[in-house]
Design an enzyme around this catalytic site. Structure first.
Site, short mmCIF file in Angstrom:
data_model
loop_
_atom_site.label_atom_id
_atom_site.label_comp_id
_atom_site.label_asym_id
_atom_site.label_seq_id
_atom_site.Cartn_x
_atom_site.Cartn_y
_atom_site.Cartn_z
N TRP A 153 0.83 -1.21 0.00
CA TRP A 153 0.00 0.00 0.00
C TRP A 153 0.86 1.26 0.00
CZ3 TRP A 153 -4.25 -0.62 -2.18
CH2 TRP A 153 -4.95 -1.83 -2.05
N ASP B 107 -1.91 6.59 6.33
CA ASP B 107 -2.98 5.67 5.92
C ASP B 107 -3.21 4.71 7.09
OD1 ASP B 107 -4.46 3.57 4.94
OD2 ASP B 107 -3.30 3.28 3.11
N LYS C 7 -12.86 -2.08 7.16
CA LYS C 7 -12.22 -2.97 8.13
C LYS C 7 -12.88 -2.74 9.49
CE LYS C 7 -8.57 -2.66 5.01
NZ LYS C 7 -8.83 -3.68 4.03
#
Ligand code: PMP
Length: 363
Positions: free
Chosen positions: A102, A171, A195
């Site tokens: 990511w 993030d 999530k």
């Protein structure tokens, strides 16, 4: 219905109690004889939902007064694209830490707008550690520094706060709400909802108001943090159901004692799983102990030919979605806030049985 445990990385398990409330609201919301998902986002009833979720998230995350909370769309991917668009010019330098897939995607997105300085990378080790801060080469002219707190695929987490002269962007998609975080250490935080927050479709952005002031104006309104903030995250139709459900998840968490209390549970769950993996000669986790994620636990079987049998048998036992990300293989158990302790106990027990039957060894 048979009992199952869901270890999916996202969309993933959410608290059961939230589903019960949600199913009522889908049929008849607030006794309107209308479903929540068929009422206008500008209606009084929905504005209440929205305001409540906004105030609950500030409470549960202890967001400081001088920060704005935005509920946006497009996932974390749109956020790591919007960040450089909002804060850089062509000649700008931005600094990124590369600790996993990511991070790498965020670096690629930023490279289209600005000059990216990668301060350090653990790519050569397949991302099994976080480079020590002494090794970071941060360019002091950087507009901001970006990193990913929890790399969902590699199961690598950078949990220590960072002290930085440069604005810090983080993030937190796969770790938000899982452990206490002091937001004073950040200028902008983003997290896809799917999530620990709620269903996919919503993205949370927490931004320091001073930093927001520095954002560019000459970009499309829908991608502009300033414009979204001014419009109360209602520039266009928001994902109303996801927003509603997120509010219910925040309430559920507050009732459970908030982030401090869930952090203890999360650490206990992760410890049980990692201790088992470390004690076995059949399973392994490649990440340095110091940097192991408490949300996503990847593990390899000693013999990769056993992978498909492992998954098949796990599924029969009701242990679902354990396959690792296609880019790294092996297995991954995501153990988010809503994962009960019992789900980790059942997984460990299954892993132990599988090892014994496959190798003839094990406890
Ligand atoms: N960052 C992290 C840490 C993630 O785990 C993910 C998705 N799993 C993303 C970014 C991308 O999120 P999205 O699919 O919401 O764009």
């Amino acid at each position: 219905m048979r009992k199952v445990h869901n270890y999916s990385a996202g969309p993933c398990i959410l608290p059961q109690q939230v589903f019960e409330q949600a199913s009522k609201s889908i049929e008849n919301f607030n006794d309107l004889n209308l479903s929540l998902i068929e009422i206008s986002h500008r209606s009084k009833d929905f504005i209440e939902v929205m305001e409540e979720a906004r105030s609950l998230v500030k409470e549960v995350l202890n967001v400081p007064e001088n920060y704005d909370v935005l509920f946006l769309q497009g996932g974390a991917t749109l956020q790591f694209t919007s960040v450089p668009l909002n804060f850089t010019k062509k000649s700008s330098i931005v600094s990124y830490l590369n600790t996993g897939l990511w991070s790498k995607k965020a670096i690629k997105a930023a490279s289209k707008y600005a000059s990216v300085n990668v301060v350090a990378s653990s790519e050569e080790s397949n991302y099994t550690y976080v480079p020590s801060t002494q090794e970071w080469r941060v360019d002091s002219d950087s507009i901001y520094f970006h990193y990913v707190m929890n790399e969902t695929i590699q199961g690598l987490a950078m949990r220590d706060p960072i002290s930085s002269e440069i604005p810090v962007i983080c993030d937190m998609s796969s770790c938000i709400l899982s452990e206490e975080v002091d937001f004073h250490n950040f200028d902008l935080v983003y997290a896809g909802a799917q999530k620990n927050i709620g269903p996919a479709g919503l993205t949370l952005v927490i931004i320091k108001k001073d930093f927001l002031e520095k954002a560019n104006e000459d970009i499309p309104d829908i991608l502009s943090y300033k414009k979204n903030s001014q419009a109360g995250s209602m520039l266009n139709t928001p994902p109303t159901f996801a927003w509603y459900l997120a509010g219910k998840v925040f309430k559920w968490l507050l009732k459970k004692g908030g982030v401090k209390s869930i952090q203890k549970e999360n650490e206990k769950k992760a410890k049980l799983l990692y201790d088992f993996i470390d004690s076995s000669s059949f399973y392994s986790n490649p990440v340095d102990k110091e940097y192991r994620s408490i949300m996503n636990v990847p593990f390899l079987l000693d013999n990769e030919n056993a992978d498909s049998l492992f998954l098949e048998k796990a599924e029969i036992k009701g242990l679902l979605n354990l396959q690792g990300h296609r880019s790294v293989g092996g297995m991954r158990a995501s153990i988010y806030n809503a994962t009960p302790f019992e789900a980790v106990e059942d997984l460990v027990s299954f892993m132990s049985d599988f090892e014994r039957s496959y190798t003839g060894n094990g406890k």
